[in-house]
Structure formats: C-alpha cells, structure tokens
Design an enzyme around this catalytic site. Structure first.
Site, short mmCIF file in Angstrom:
data_model
loop_
_atom_site.label_atom_id
_atom_site.label_comp_id
_atom_site.label_asym_id
_atom_site.label_seq_id
_atom_site.Cartn_x
_atom_site.Cartn_y
_atom_site.Cartn_z
N GLY A 13 107.31 90.18 93.17
CA GLY A 13 108.75 90.33 93.35
C GLY A 13 109.02 91.72 93.86
N THR A 14 110.27 92.03 93.92
CA THR A 14 110.69 93.33 94.39
C THR A 14 110.17 94.42 93.45
OG1 THR A 14 112.68 92.13 94.94
CG2 THR A 14 112.71 94.50 95.29
N LYS A 17 104.38 92.69 89.94
CA LYS A 17 103.55 91.50 90.13
C LYS A 17 103.82 90.46 89.05
CE LYS A 17 100.04 94.21 92.33
NZ LYS A 17 98.68 94.69 92.43
N VAL A 18 103.65 89.22 89.43
CA VAL A 18 103.83 88.12 88.49
C VAL A 18 102.50 87.36 88.37
CG1 VAL A 18 105.17 86.04 87.95
CG2 VAL A 18 106.24 87.90 89.25
N ASP A 134 120.46 89.90 94.73
CA ASP A 134 119.34 89.65 95.65
C ASP A 134 118.92 88.19 95.59
OD1 ASP A 134 117.47 90.34 97.57
OD2 ASP A 134 115.95 90.96 96.10
P1 AMP Z 1 110.40 87.43 91.31
O1 AMP Z 1 110.02 88.86 91.16
O2 AMP Z 1 111.00 86.88 90.05
O3 AMP Z 1 111.22 87.16 92.53
O4 AMP Z 1 109.06 86.63 91.50
C1 AMP Z 1 108.28 86.74 92.64
C2 AMP Z 1 107.47 85.47 92.79
O5 AMP Z 1 106.65 85.28 91.62
C3 AMP Z 1 108.33 84.21 92.88
O6 AMP Z 1 108.69 83.91 94.18
C4 AMP Z 1 107.39 83.16 92.33
O7 AMP Z 1 106.50 82.73 93.33
C5 AMP Z 1 106.63 83.92 91.26
N1 AMP Z 1 107.28 83.75 89.95
C6 AMP Z 1 108.22 84.53 89.38
N2 AMP Z 1 108.60 84.07 88.18
C7 AMP Z 1 107.88 82.96 87.97
C8 AMP Z 1 107.83 81.99 86.90
N3 AMP Z 1 108.60 82.09 85.83
N4 AMP Z 1 106.98 80.95 87.05
C9 AMP Z 1 106.22 80.84 88.16
N5 AMP Z 1 106.23 81.70 89.17
C10 AMP Z 1 107.04 82.75 89.11
#
Ligand code: AMP
Length: 301
Positions: A13-14, A17-18, A134
């Site tokens: 994400g911005t 890491k996830v 966003d």
């Molecule tokens: P975010 O920072 O929340 O925009 O997350 C970036 C990317 O991480 C998203 O586009 C998803 O591909 C993945 N992601 C974020 N949160 C989740 C979640 N709860 N479950 C699965 N993938 C996630």
C-alpha cells in the site's frame, strides 16, 4: 509477532507492505500490515492510538475491512512498528476489473451491487467524520465468492510517516483525485471521496480508468476534456485555488461518450458524483437512495 507465520507478501500500500499470514494458534489466515511510525517517536504516539481505535470502530461496518488486532513490535533498527491484523480478503477491485478485460463486461447487476456497497461503506466513514482521501480500485478489497466489497487503507494517514514511494513500482496514482485537490485546495471535504467513487463507477463499466493522467497537469486536462474546462460560473471560487492557471478551453462532452454502456439512471448518478463544485457533489448517503439502485436487491448487502 511470533503468534503469526508470514506466508507471502500480497501487496504494497501507500504506507507499507501487506503479508498473508497464518495465526499459529488458530490456523486462521489474516492480512498483516506492517506500518512504520514517525522516526522520531518513541513508542506509539497518542494520535496513532486514537487513529487505531477509530479504525477499529469503522471496521464494524461490513463494507470496511475488519481490523482484528493491533500488535506492537520492533524492527531490526529497534524502531517501533505496528502490525495491524486484518481479515484476509482474496482479491481487490483492481485485479477483479482486470480479470474481465479479456472476457467481456462486468455484468451490470454486479457493477450495481459493488457500487452500492462502496457507497454504503463510504457513507459509514463520512457519517463518523472520516475521509478516506485515496479511494481507488487497488484498495477496495473483495471476496470473489460472495462479491462483498470492503474499503481498505483507511484513516491511518496521520499515524504514518510520509507515504513510502520508493519501494513501490507503482507511482502514486492521480487517476481518482478530485480537481480541488489537484488544484491545491486544502479545505477539502467528503466530496473528494465522492469524486473517486465516480471515477471507480465509470471504470467498473468500461474496465478502463476514466481519467488516466500521469502528472497533475495531465490529470486535470483529462478531466477538462470530458467535463469541460471549469470556470467561475460552473465552479465559483475555482480561479482562487492555489494551482489555478489559464487552461485550454474545452466544452463539456456527454458522459455517455466516455461510458457508453451505462444506462440513463447510471449516467445521471455518475454526473452527480462528478460535479465540479465539491459541495454540489452527491453525498454517499444520497447516492444510496438514487433511482439507479432501485432494482437492486439490497437485503443481502
Ligand atoms: P492497502 O495498503 O490497504 O491499499 O493494501 C495494498 C494491497 O495489499 C491491496 O491492494 C491488496 O492487494 C493487499 N491487501 C491489503 N489488505 C488486505 C487484506 N485485508 N486482505 C488481503 N489483501 C490485502
């Protein structure tokens, strides 16, 4: 963090890491989001704690991704990091839209259901005084089986350091950014999210970004080419915004030229979301009552 086994990185994400991870005690699959705090802070600043409890509260809504837990840890340099533990979702709207590029249009009833859920989640956040700022397909998570949509990446903006741009290949996208933000306005409100919702609506129908600009100026010009170059008459105060310039003059085109496969009611709702004057933009709550959604079965949403 020994309670979790990291499986793989699923996204960036911005702000960090996830990871997909397994909770060892229960076997449950979760999403772990690692977030850095301000470099100069020791421990977790109170503003962050407030934001986290706000996020927790917002995640009671079925259309906001559920924050299950928050864990504090330390990285190799001894800096405090927060791990946010979210329910795991199997895809996001960006991937979902992309998966239809080869196969045809997203069925209109699915577009409608996703839009309704998006408006519902946004209405809940706005009802609690929280702007997302966003919204984009990338941070709208989905469950492919149930077609449930949930808003992610919410509300922690102040808890993070400045956006981490360097490790993402993806440039921060401007495509969903409202014109008042692009023009440097600082007193923006719920309208910024509704603009993004409108851009996402069009993209669900055409499977292409409505305004794919690659710089702030190009982004504005994309908008102007479709909606006409704004002036004091359609948008009082526009020429007082910090980044206002003299722009090429375009006249407004019908939205149907950009989104040909959307019906009359849908086009009407889209027009209400893409009003230049931010206060004239339809609210999320009003959008849910729009005739476009009249034939949607809302009982399961
Ligand atoms: P975010 O920072 O929340 O925009 O997350 C970036 C990317 O991480 C998203 O586009 C998803 O591909 C993945 N992601 C974020 N949160 C989740 C979640 N709860 N479950 C699965 N993938 C996630």
């Amino acid at each position: 963090m020994d309670a979790f086994e990291k499986l793989e990185k699923v996204g960036e994400g911005t702000y960090g890491k996830v990871y997909r991870a397994r909770e060892k005690a229960t076997g449950k699959i979760v999403a772990l989001k690692k977030t850095r705090l301000h470099e100069d802070e020791e421990g977790v600043p109170p503003t962050t704690l407030r934001e986290v409890s706000l996020l927790r509260m917002l995640s009671r809504d079925p259309h906001v991704v559920r924050l299950m837990d928050v864990k504090q840890g330390q990285n190799k340099e001894g800096k405090t990091v927060l791990y946010l533990v979210f329910e795991y979702m199997d895809t996001d709207l960006k991937k979902f839209i992309r998966s239809y590029r080869q196969t045809g249009d997203i069925p209109p009833n699915i577009v409608k259901s996703l839009m309704y859920q998006l408006c519902k989640g946004v209405a809940f956040c706005h009802g609690h005084g929280v702007l997302h700022r966003d919204l984009k397909p990338h941070n709208l998570l989905m469950d492919r089986k149930t077609m449930m949509l949930k808003i992610a990446d919410l509300g922690l903006a102040r808890a993070y350091t400045v956006p981490i741009k360097k490790y993402t290949h993806e440039i921060l996208t401007l495509w969903y950014r409202a014109p008042e933000v692009l023009m440097g306005g600082t007193h923006y409100s719920t309208g910024v999210d509704m603009w993004s919702v409108g851009c996402i609506f069009a993209e669900l129908v055409t499977k292409q970004a409505l305004f794919p600009g690659d710089s702030e100026l190009q982004q504005l010009l994309h908008i102007f080419r479709l909606l006409g170059t704004p002036n004091e008459k359609v948008w009082p105060g526009v020429s007082k915004l910090p980044n206002w310039h003299e722009y090429p003059q375009w006249s407004p085109q019908p939205l149907s030229s950009a989104v040909p496969n959307l019906d009359e009611k849908g086009l009407n709702l889209l027009a209400e979301m893409l009003q230049y004057e931010p206060t004239k933009r339809i609210s999320a709550k009003k959008a849910m009552e729009h005739p476009y959604f009249d034939d949607l079965d809302k009982s399961l949403l």
